[in-house]
Design an enzyme around this catalytic site. Structure first.
Site, PDB file in Angstrom:
ATOM      1  CD  GLU A  83     113.953  27.302 -15.831  1.00 18.13           C
ATOM      2  OE1 GLU A  83     114.150  27.536 -14.632  1.00 18.13           O
ATOM      3  OE2 GLU A  83     114.859  26.997 -16.612  1.00 18.13           O
TER       4      GLU A  83
ATOM      5  CB  CYS B 191     110.811  31.591  -9.674  1.00 12.15           C
ATOM      6  SG  CYS B 191     111.267  32.464 -11.174  1.00 12.15           S
TER       7      CYS B 191
ATOM      8  CD  GLN C 227     100.207  31.161  -3.387  1.00 14.26           C
ATOM      9  OE1 GLN C 227     100.114  29.949  -3.491  1.00 14.26           O
ATOM     10  NE2 GLN C 227     101.367  31.754  -3.182  1.00 14.26           N
TER      11      GLN C 227
HETATM   12  P1  NAD Z   1     101.730  25.232 -10.183  1.00 15.33           P
HETATM   13  O1  NAD Z   1     102.719  24.125 -10.298  1.00 15.33           O
HETATM   14  O2  NAD Z   1     100.631  25.091  -9.215  1.00 15.33           O
HETATM   15  O3  NAD Z   1     101.024  25.469 -11.597  1.00 15.33           O
HETATM   16  C1  NAD Z   1     101.788  25.704 -12.757  1.00 15.33           C
HETATM   17  C2  NAD Z   1     100.970  25.286 -13.965  1.00 15.33           C
HETATM   18  O4  NAD Z   1     100.800  23.864 -13.943  1.00 15.33           O
HETATM   19  C3  NAD Z   1      99.559  25.882 -13.987  1.00 15.33           C
HETATM   20  O5  NAD Z   1      99.228  26.254 -15.303  1.00 15.33           O
HETATM   21  C4  NAD Z   1      98.704  24.731 -13.516  1.00 15.33           C
HETATM   22  O6  NAD Z   1      97.377  24.785 -13.977  1.00 15.33           O
HETATM   23  C5  NAD Z   1      99.439  23.550 -14.141  1.00 15.33           C
HETATM   24  N1  NAD Z   1      99.127  22.246 -13.550  1.00 15.33           N
HETATM   25  C6  NAD Z   1      98.678  21.977 -12.303  1.00 15.33           C
HETATM   26  N2  NAD Z   1      98.468  20.640 -12.165  1.00 15.33           N
HETATM   27  C7  NAD Z   1      98.817  20.066 -13.329  1.00 15.33           C
HETATM   28  C8  NAD Z   1      98.838  18.709 -13.806  1.00 15.33           C
HETATM   29  N3  NAD Z   1      98.434  17.684 -13.058  1.00 15.33           N
HETATM   30  N4  NAD Z   1      99.276  18.483 -15.046  1.00 15.33           N
HETATM   31  C9  NAD Z   1      99.686  19.499 -15.828  1.00 15.33           C
HETATM   32  N5  NAD Z   1      99.676  20.795 -15.449  1.00 15.33           N
HETATM   33  C10 NAD Z   1      99.239  21.076 -14.208  1.00 15.33           C
HETATM   34  O7  NAD Z   1     102.560  26.568  -9.945  1.00 15.33           O
HETATM   35  P2  NAD Z   1     102.007  28.050  -9.707  1.00 15.33           P
HETATM   36  O8  NAD Z   1     101.416  28.133  -8.345  1.00 15.33           O
HETATM   37  O9  NAD Z   1     101.167  28.478 -10.866  1.00 15.33           O
HETATM   38  O10 NAD Z   1     103.355  28.893  -9.778  1.00 15.33           O
HETATM   39  C11 NAD Z   1     104.187  29.082  -8.674  1.00 15.33           C
HETATM   40  C12 NAD Z   1     105.454  28.276  -8.828  1.00 15.33           C
HETATM   41  O11 NAD Z   1     106.073  28.582 -10.068  1.00 15.33           O
HETATM   42  C13 NAD Z   1     106.492  28.599  -7.767  1.00 15.33           C
HETATM   43  O12 NAD Z   1     107.064  27.413  -7.291  1.00 15.33           O
HETATM   44  C14 NAD Z   1     107.530  29.418  -8.537  1.00 15.33           C
HETATM   45  O13 NAD Z   1     108.833  29.389  -8.007  1.00 15.33           O
HETATM   46  C15 NAD Z   1     107.464  28.783  -9.868  1.00 15.33           C
HETATM   47  N6  NAD Z   1     108.018  29.666 -10.886  1.00 15.33           N
HETATM   48  C16 NAD Z   1     109.222  29.346 -11.430  1.00 15.33           C
HETATM   49  C17 NAD Z   1     109.791  30.182 -12.384  1.00 15.33           C
HETATM   50  C18 NAD Z   1     111.102  29.831 -13.012  1.00 15.33           C
HETATM   51  O14 NAD Z   1     111.364  30.300 -14.112  1.00 15.33           O
HETATM   52  N7  NAD Z   1     111.948  29.035 -12.389  1.00 15.33           N
HETATM   53  C19 NAD Z   1     109.137  31.347 -12.774  1.00 15.33           C
HETATM   54  C20 NAD Z   1     107.901  31.641 -12.184  1.00 15.33           C
HETATM   55  C21 NAD Z   1     107.345  30.796 -11.250  1.00 15.33           C
END
Ligand code: NAD
Length: 476
Positions: free
Chosen positions: A245, A279, A326
Site C-alpha cells: 500500500e 495517503c 518533512q
Molecule cells: P517509507 O517508505 O519511508 O517507510 C515505510 C517503512 O519502510 C518504514 O518502516 C521504513 O523504515 C521502511 N523501510 C525503509 N527502507 C527500507 C528498506 N530498504 N527495506 C525495507 N523497509 C524499509 O514511508 P513513510 O515515510 O514511513 O510513509 C509515508 C508514505 O506511506 C507515503 O507515501 C504515504 O502515502 C504512504 N502511506 C500509504 C498508505 C496506504 O495505505 N496506501 C497509508 C499510509 C501511508
C-alpha cells in the site's frame, strides 16, 4: 530503554534511539532499543519455529487473545491516543480516534477467527468429495509507515494473527512508542512465544534484512512508492506473497452544482486533518469554473482559521508535521509550486510556538496546472492545490491523469455525475460528498495503478492475503 520483543522475551540492545516529540523537541518520550541484522534473523527464526503449532491453534484461542488486546486498547484509548499524538503530532482527538479504531480492528478480527470456514462440494468423479479450506501462509513480515502508528499496524497484525500466521513487525523509525505499547499489550494478552515479534530499527537495516530473508513467506508493506518498489524487487525472485500500500495524489472534484458548505468541509477535512499526512488526503482540488472563485475564497478563509499548535493542546486544530525533514520537503514543494506559477493563497509558513516544533501553516495553492510538480508528486503534508477546469468531463480527465489510484472524491448534487464518477474514477475507493480520507475498518481498503499491489487490506477481504487455499479430494 524500551526493549525489542523476540521469541516472547524482552531484549535490550547496545544501541538505543531517542523518540522526540514533534510538537516539542525538548520532550523525549523514551529511548528505544534498535535491532540489527542479527536480532532480525533471530526474530524470523523464532517466528518460523512457532509457526507449526500456532498454525494449528484453536480458533477460540486466537479469538480470545485478539479480543483481550482490543479490550485493553479500548480501555486505554485516551492514554494511547495521547501517546500517539505526542510522538506523531496529530492532535489528541485524532490520536484517540485512531486508538479506538485500532481496538475495533482487533475486535473485528477476533470474531473473524471464529468465522473461518471452508467449502465442501461434489467432485466430477462419483463418490469423491472436494474440500476447499484456508490455511495460514506462515511467517508474515509487516513493515509500517509513521502516519497511523496504531491503526496501520493493527490492520495488518490483527488479521495475520487471526488467520494463524506468525509475525515479525517492523514499525517506522519515527513512531516506536505506539508500536512498543501494542507489542506490550499483545504479549500480555497471551500471544505465545515467537508468534509476534517487535523489531524497532532502521528500514535500511531491519527492513532490508527482512526483505533479504527467504524464511518470510509473505510481506505486508505500507509506505512510499520508492520503498515499495524495493520490497517488490527483493521479494519477487523468492516468489514471496506481497501486499503493498503506497502513496496517493487523490483528487477531489467539485462541480458547479455542489453544495458549497459540503464541498468546503470535504476539502478542509480531506486535505488538512491529521496535518494532511494521510495517503488518502485530497491533495488535488479540481473545481469547475462556475464555482471556482467562491469555493477558493471560502476554503481560503477556512484554512486560514485552522489553529496550528501543540498536538496535546485542546485549542489546536492541527499539530506539527512529523519531522524536520518533512518540514523542509514541504517548504521546497511550496517554493517550487510558486516558481512554476502557482499562487500561494494562504499558509506555507514556518510558525513559532511556545515549544520548539515542526509547525507549518496549512498551505493552499491556486492557479495550478495539472502538469506542475505539486500536482504530480505526493507531498504528504498540509499542502493542497486547486486546479480550475471547464466541466465534469474535463474534471474527470484531470482526476484520472495520474499514476496513483488510491482514492477519488466528488462533490455534486447531480446523481448522473456522481454515478458516472463512481464508475469511471480510476481509484480503489470513491467518495461522494465525503472527504477522500476517513474510511471504515470493516470493508476493503486499497487502491489501483501504482498506489497498491496485491490483495486488499481490512474487512473480510483481508483473508485473501493472510490465508492460502487448499483443495483436498477425498475418496472414503
Ligand atoms: P517509507 O517508505 O519511508 O517507510 C515505510 C517503512 O519502510 C518504514 O518502516 C521504513 O523504515 C521502511 N523501510 C525503509 N527502507 C527500507 C528498506 N530498504 N527495506 C525495507 N523497509 C524499509 O514511508 P513513510 O515515510 O514511513 O510513509 C509515508 C508514505 O506511506 C507515503 O507515501 C504515504 O502515502 C504512504 N502511506 C500509504 C498508505 C496506504 O495505505 N496506501 C497509508 C499510509 C501511508
Amino acid at each position: 530503554m524500551k526493549p525489542l520483543l523476540i521469541d516472547g522475551a524482552w531484549q535490550r540492545t547496545s544501541h538505543g534511539v531517542e523518540n522526540v516529540n514533534p510538537s516539542d523537541t525538548a520532550d523525549v518520550i523514551d529511548t528505544y532499543a534498535q535491532a540489527g541484522v542479527a536480532e532480525t534473523q533471530t526474530a524470523i527464526a523464532a517466528a518460523l519455529a512457532a509457526a507449526p503449532e500456532w498454525g494449528l491453534s484453536a480458533p477460540l484461542l486466537r479469538h480470545d487473545i485478539l479480543r483481550r488486546a482490543g479490550d485493553e486498547i479500548l480501555a486505554r484509548r485516551e492514554e494511547l491516543g495521547r501517546l500517539l499524538s505526542r510522538e506523531e503530532g496529530k492532535i489528541a482527538r485524532e490520536g484517540i480516534a485512531e486508538a479506538t479504531r485500532a481496538a475495533q480492528i482487533f475486535h473485528f478480527f477476533a470474531a473473524e477467527a471464529l468465522r473461518l470456514s471452508g467449502e465442501t462440494g461434489a467432485s466430477l468423479r462419483p463418490g469423491v468429495t472436494v474440500e476447499v479450506t484456508r490455511e495460514p501462509v506462515g511467517v508474515v513480515g509487516i513493515i509500517a509507515p509513521w502516519n497511523f502508528p496504531l491503526a496501520i499496524p493493527a490492520w495488518k497484525i490483527a488479521p495475520a494473527l487471526c488467520f494463524a500466521n506468525t509475525v515479525v513487525f517492523k514499525p517506522a523509525e519515527l513512531v516506536p512508542a505506539s508500536a512498543w505499547a501494542l507489542a506490550d499489550i499483545l504479549h500480555r494478552a497471551g500471544v505465545p512465544d515467537g508468534v509476534f515479534n517487535l523489531l524497532n530499527g532502521p528500514g535500511a537495516v531491519v527492513g532490508q534484512a527482512m526483505l533479504d530473508d527467504p524464511r518470510i513467506d509473505a510481506l505486508s508493506f505500507t509506505g512510499s512508492q520508492a520503498t515499495g518498489t524495493r520490497v517488490a524487487a527483493a521479494s519477487l525472485p523468492m516468489m514471496r506473497r506481497l501486499q503493498l500500500e503506497m502513496g496517493g495524489k487523490n483528487p477531489l472534484v467539485v462541480l458547479d452544482d455542489a453544495d458549497l458548505d459540503v464541498a468546503v468541509q470535504c476539502a478542509l477535512d480531506g486535505a488538512f486533518f491529521s496535518t494532511g499526512q494521510r495517503c488518502t488526503a485530497s491533495s488535488r482540488l479540481i473545481v469547475t469554473e462556475g464555482l471556482h472563485d467562491r469555493f477558493v475564497s471560502r476554503l481560503t478563509e477556512a484554512v486560514s482559521a485552522l489553529r496550528v499548535g501543540h498536538a496535546l493542546e485542546d485549542a489546536s486544530d492541527m499539530g506539527p508535521v512529523v519531522s524536520e525533514a518533512q518540514l523542509q520537503q514541504h517548504l521546497a514543494f511550496i517554493a517550487q509550486a510558486r516558481a512554476q506559477g502557482g499562487h500561494l493563497r494562504t499558509g506555507g509558513e514556518v510558525l513559532r510556538r511556545e515549544t520548539a516544533g515542526f509547525y507549518l501553516s496549512p498551505a493552499l495553492i491556486t492557479e495550478t496546472d495539472p502538469k506542475m510538480t505539486i500536482n504530480t508528486t505526493e507531498v504528504f503534508g498540509p499542502v493542497a492545490s486547486v486546479i480550475r477546469v471547464r466541466d465534469y468531463e474535463h474534471a474527470l480527465a484531470v482526476a484520472n491523469d495520474t499514476p496513483f489510484g488510491l482514492c477519488a472524491g466528488i462533490c455534486t448534487t447531480s446523481l448522473k455525475h456522481a454515478s458516472d464518477f463512481k464508475r469511471k474514477a480510476q481509484a480503489g475507493m470513491v467518495m461522494v460528498n465525503l472527504p477522500t480520507a476517513g474510511v471504515d475498518h470493516h470493508v476493503p481498503f486499497g487502491g489501483t495503478k501504482s498506489s497498491s499491489h496485491g490483495p486488499r487490506e481490512q474487512g473480510g477481504q483481508a483473508r485473501e492475503f493472510f490465508t492460502t487455499l487448499k483443495t483436498a479430494y477425498v475418496q472414503p
